[in-house]
Scaffold this active site. Structure first.
Site, PDB file in Angstrom:
ATOM      1  N   SER A 138     -13.126  -3.869   9.495  1.00  8.70           N
ATOM      2  CA  SER A 138     -12.999  -2.879  10.730  1.00  8.70           C
ATOM      3  C   SER A 138     -13.965  -1.851  10.009  1.00  8.70           C
ATOM      4  O   SER A 138     -14.582  -1.678   9.097  1.00  8.70           O
ATOM      5  CB  SER A 138     -11.702  -2.302  10.453  1.00  8.70           C
ATOM      6  OG  SER A 138     -11.394  -0.989  10.970  1.00  8.70           O
ATOM      7  N   TYR A 151      -4.224   0.624   5.453  1.00  7.46           N
ATOM      8  CA  TYR A 151      -5.092  -0.144   6.271  1.00  7.46           C
ATOM      9  C   TYR A 151      -6.572   0.233   5.520  1.00  7.46           C
ATOM     10  O   TYR A 151      -7.248  -0.697   5.405  1.00  7.46           O
ATOM     11  CB  TYR A 151      -5.074   0.261   7.685  1.00  7.46           C
ATOM     12  CG  TYR A 151      -5.675  -0.505   8.751  1.00  7.46           C
ATOM     13  CD1 TYR A 151      -5.321  -1.730   9.305  1.00  7.46           C
ATOM     14  CD2 TYR A 151      -7.125  -0.160   9.054  1.00  7.46           C
ATOM     15  CE1 TYR A 151      -6.059  -2.347  10.085  1.00  7.46           C
ATOM     16  CE2 TYR A 151      -7.622  -0.771   9.957  1.00  7.46           C
ATOM     17  CZ  TYR A 151      -7.164  -1.982  10.514  1.00  7.46           C
ATOM     18  OH  TYR A 151      -7.995  -2.862  11.524  1.00  7.46           O
TER      19      TYR A 151
HETATM   20  P1  NAD Z   1      -3.006  -8.517  16.886  1.00  6.20           P
HETATM   21  O1  NAD Z   1      -1.898  -7.791  16.422  1.00  6.20           O
HETATM   22  O2  NAD Z   1      -3.345  -8.896  18.398  1.00  6.20           O
HETATM   23  O3  NAD Z   1      -3.138  -9.775  16.086  1.00  6.20           O
HETATM   24  C1  NAD Z   1      -2.649 -10.199  14.853  1.00  6.20           C
HETATM   25  C2  NAD Z   1      -2.558 -11.409  14.390  1.00  6.20           C
HETATM   26  O4  NAD Z   1      -2.497 -11.534  12.984  1.00  6.20           O
HETATM   27  C3  NAD Z   1      -1.629 -12.224  15.162  1.00  6.20           C
HETATM   28  O5  NAD Z   1      -1.811 -13.562  15.545  1.00  6.20           O
HETATM   29  C4  NAD Z   1      -0.235 -12.083  14.174  1.00  6.20           C
HETATM   30  O6  NAD Z   1       0.628 -13.393  14.244  1.00  6.20           O
HETATM   31  C5  NAD Z   1      -1.137 -12.244  12.866  1.00  6.20           C
HETATM   32  N1  NAD Z   1      -0.314 -11.857  11.577  1.00  6.20           N
HETATM   33  C6  NAD Z   1       0.193 -10.619  11.413  1.00  6.20           C
HETATM   34  N2  NAD Z   1       0.881 -10.706  10.292  1.00  6.20           N
HETATM   35  C7  NAD Z   1       0.731 -12.040   9.891  1.00  6.20           C
HETATM   36  C8  NAD Z   1       1.216 -12.675   8.857  1.00  6.20           C
HETATM   37  N3  NAD Z   1       2.027 -12.146   7.667  1.00  6.20           N
HETATM   38  N4  NAD Z   1       0.943 -14.149   8.377  1.00  6.20           N
HETATM   39  C9  NAD Z   1       0.251 -14.722   9.512  1.00  6.20           C
HETATM   40  N5  NAD Z   1      -0.313 -13.902  10.345  1.00  6.20           N
HETATM   41  C10 NAD Z   1      -0.096 -12.889  10.657  1.00  6.20           C
HETATM   42  O7  NAD Z   1      -4.399  -7.829  16.120  1.00  6.20           O
HETATM   43  P2  NAD Z   1      -5.888  -7.527  16.480  1.00  6.20           P
HETATM   44  O8  NAD Z   1      -6.074  -6.324  16.874  1.00  6.20           O
HETATM   45  O9  NAD Z   1      -6.447  -8.758  17.275  1.00  6.20           O
HETATM   46  O10 NAD Z   1      -6.565  -7.618  15.067  1.00  6.20           O
HETATM   47  C11 NAD Z   1      -7.019  -8.670  14.329  1.00  6.20           C
HETATM   48  C12 NAD Z   1      -7.920  -8.287  13.210  1.00  6.20           C
HETATM   49  O11 NAD Z   1      -8.860  -7.577  13.442  1.00  6.20           O
HETATM   50  C13 NAD Z   1      -7.047  -7.457  12.193  1.00  6.20           C
HETATM   51  O12 NAD Z   1      -7.458  -7.709  10.594  1.00  6.20           O
HETATM   52  C14 NAD Z   1      -7.385  -5.870  12.401  1.00  6.20           C
HETATM   53  O13 NAD Z   1      -7.198  -5.165  11.359  1.00  6.20           O
HETATM   54  C15 NAD Z   1      -8.825  -6.150  12.880  1.00  6.20           C
HETATM   55  N6  NAD Z   1      -9.353  -5.291  13.679  1.00  6.20           N
HETATM   56  C16 NAD Z   1      -8.777  -4.746  14.708  1.00  6.20           C
HETATM   57  C17 NAD Z   1      -9.389  -3.729  15.721  1.00  6.20           C
HETATM   58  C18 NAD Z   1      -8.886  -3.326  16.940  1.00  6.20           C
HETATM   59  O14 NAD Z   1      -9.167  -2.485  17.527  1.00  6.20           O
HETATM   60  N7  NAD Z   1      -8.075  -4.254  17.653  1.00  6.20           N
HETATM   61  C19 NAD Z   1     -10.606  -3.230  14.993  1.00  6.20           C
HETATM   62  C20 NAD Z   1     -11.004  -3.429  13.860  1.00  6.20           C
HETATM   63  C21 NAD Z   1     -10.316  -4.248  13.220  1.00  6.20           C
END
Ligand code: NAD
Length: 256
Positions: A138, A151
């Protein structure tokens, strides 16, 4: 033989977008996540792109389940070429109110799971002399914001892990890079918009403009498609000397 990728947390948001992109590029896939309809999601992705996919319900907090997922991938597909550590969770609270359990969960899912998954696929990648590990970190792996102690610690940590794996993988044909997105409009972020609107007494639109996108020079959410294109490139054989990098895709946030 088709290449195989494991994408953790691929039943939602960025991970699901990456799954569709890798499937479209011909990869067989292991999808993973906590959503109950995971098997249906994996079947839909497979059917949409005419590839093979299966769903692993491995909880990223459980190293034994992670090892099982990697072993099943090797068994079903014969190899794991690409590992994308994407599963992630968030909790927002000031340090003195931050629940200890949330600290442990976030460090577990967002950081330690990437150690366990990488360790599990490493011997196969080493044996075949090819591997691509991509960590979805991130901009919060490069910059801090208030109220996100766990985080931000985890995301800074995964960039450290990325560098170590890049060094250890260099003589083995294994690369490891981190992608550092700004805000992407996924269920994880929708939850934050609602929470922040309540906390600041603002409308959701105001939160997006005044809080979320405040630090991005480009005032737009990052498209999942852009992250997917970058990940596909990092996974290619041409990207063999691109390793150990933390690549910002953050609308210029970290340029400041
Ligand atoms: P999301 O909530 O849409 O999806 C998260 C996924 O992780 C889901 O499939 C969920 O089932 C899975 N998950 C959560 N806990 C789990 C566990 N204990 N075991 C197995 N699976 C698990 O989130 P997202 O926004 O798509 O984020 C995905 C990644 O991208 C994350 O690492 C997040 O930190 C990173 N990220 C997101 C953003 C954003 O703005 N959305 C920005 C930077 C980084």
């Amino acid at each position: 033989m088709s290449k195989t990728a494991i994408i953790t947390g691929s039943t939602s948001g960025i991970g699901l977008g990456l799954a569709h992109a890798f499937a479209a590029a011909g990869y067989n896939l292991v999808l993973n996540g906590l959503e109950a309809n995971g098997p249906e999601i994996a079947a839909e992705v497979a059917a949409a792109h005419d590839i093979e996919a299966f769903f692993s319900p491995a909880n990223m907090l459980d190293p034994a389940q992670i090892r099982q997922m990697a072993a099943e991938a090797e068994q079903r597909f014969g190899q794991v070429d690409v590992l994308i550590n994407n599963a992630g969770i968030q909790h927002v609270a000031p340090i003195d109110e931050f629940p200890e359990q949330q600290w442990d969960r976030i460090i577990g899912v967002n950081l330690s799971s990437a150690f366990h998954t990488s360790k599990a696929v490493w011997p196969g990648m080493k044996k075949r002399g090819f591997g691509r590990i991509i960590n979805i970190a991130s901009v919060h792996g490069l910059r801090a914001s208030e109220y996100k102690a766990a985080y931000i610690a985890a995301k800074h940590g995964i960039i450290g892990l990325t560098k170590v794996l890049a060094l250890e993988g260099a003589p083995l044909g294994i690369t490891c890079n981190a992608i550092c997105p700004g805000y992407v409009r996924t269920p994880l972020v929708e939850g934050q918009i609602k929470d922040q609107a309540k906390a600041h007494g603002m409308s959701e639109a105001e939160v997006v403009e005044k809080v979320m996108l405040k630090k991005q020079a480009v005032k737009a959410f990052i498209d999942v498609e852009l992250l997917a294109e970058l990940a596909i490139f990092l996974a290619s054989k041409e990207a063999k000397t691109l390793t150990g990098a933390a690549l910002p895709v953050d609308g210029g946030w970290s340029a400041q």
